[in-house]
Design an enzyme around this catalytic site. Structure first.
Site, PDB file in Angstrom:
ATOM      1  N   THR A  13       0.837  -1.197   0.000  1.00  0.00           N
ATOM      2  CA  THR A  13       0.000   0.000   0.000  1.00  0.00           C
ATOM      3  C   THR A  13       0.874   1.250   0.000  1.00  0.00           C
ATOM      4  OG1 THR A  13      -0.177   0.111   2.420  1.00  0.00           O
ATOM      5  CG2 THR A  13      -1.812  -1.211   1.247  1.00  0.00           C
ATOM      6  N   TYR A 154       0.918  11.285  15.279  1.00  0.00           N
ATOM      7  CA  TYR A 154       1.590  10.333  14.393  1.00  0.00           C
ATOM      8  C   TYR A 154       2.277   9.245  15.213  1.00  0.00           C
ATOM      9  CZ  TYR A 154       5.190   8.415  11.309  1.00  0.00           C
ATOM     10  OH  TYR A 154       6.014   7.566  10.608  1.00  0.00           O
TER      11      TYR A 154
END
Length: 264
Positions: A13, A154
């Site tokens: 991906t 994150y």
């Protein structure tokens, strides 16, 4: 040692650029049929063309699908067919004042960085188990263990990804399928160049900006430079192979010694 992935099909991906592109290239060079994934037909087509330009003999297929959604994930899985190697590389990052990150932004980071990997694993792991062989690799970050003050959202999403990897490794126990995460350190990609310039003087030449960034924001790095994407890809290719058949449930570091630990 020779890494041979002939006869295997791999999905990577977020593989139209950066680390994902390097991983896809390495897997293809090892003989795998590699599915290049991105959100748009244009970016996927350009990536496939670029990989064929590098080496015309590679076995490649492009599938444009947004795997941050359940619908996009299902579309990718349907078009991909039987998948032997899944590399969940897709991820977003960016600097933000921790007190200014909204609920919506927190949820967006989890949707992209965590749930996209969970959905694909949930859909593809059963087929791997039935066939008695498979590799699932989640691309994490040094930020998972050394949470950076400038992008807490994150870092926390990548911490969650480590837990996801360990949990699914247990779910796959004894089936011939391994699940691991790769902890990537500060890596030289176009996106990271933009990130660096968010934190240092935008007028600095790149080499000077990189040194300034490492000195001020990543002083723990033992190599004192950004990692090249192919260095991450080399670890992924090994873990995707039969050579790593006894490695599962792990978090393997390719971080330039950034994480201050004697453990992998």
């Amino acid at each position: 040692m020779q890494i041979d992935l002939s006869g295997k099909t791999a999905v990577v991906t977020g593989s139209t650029a950066g680390i994902g592109f390097a991983i896809a290239s390495n897997l293809a060079d090892a003989g795998a049929t590699v599915i290049i994934n991105g959100r748009s037909e244009g970016s996927v087509g350009k990536a496939v063309d670029a990989m064929f330009t590098e080496a015309s003999g590679r076995k490649l297929k492009g599938i444009a699908a947004d795997v941050t959604t359940a619908q996009g994930t299902a579309a990718l899985v349907e078009q991909a067919g039987a998948v032997d190697i899944l590399v969940n590389n897709l991820g977003i990052f960016g600097a933000a004042d921790p007190l200014e990150i909204s609920d919506e932004e927190w949820l967006r980071y989890f949707e992209v960085n965590v749930l996209s990997a969970v959905r694909l694993t949930r859909l593809l792991l059963p087929g791997m188990q039935d066939r008695g062989w498979g590799r699932i690799l989640n691309i994490a970050s040094d930020s998972a263990t050394v949470i950076p003050a400038e992008m807490i959202h994150y870092g926390v999403s990548k911490t969650a990804l480590l837990g996801v990897s360990r949990g699914f490794a247990k779910a796959a126990a004894g089936t011939g399928v391994t699940v691991n995460s790769v902890i990537a350190g500060p890596t030289h990609t176009p996106g990271v160049e933009d990130f660096v310039y968010q934190l240092v003087d935008k007028e600095l030449p790149w080499e000077q900006a990189q040194r300034e960034f490492m000195k001020l924001h990543r002083p723990q790095s033992l190599i004192q430079r950004l990692i090249e994407p192919v260095e991450i890809a080399n670890m992924v290719a090994y873990l995707a192979s039969d050579l790593a058949s006894a490695t599962t449930g792990g978090a393997l570091r390719v971080d330039g010694g950034y994480v201050d630990s004697i453990l992998p």
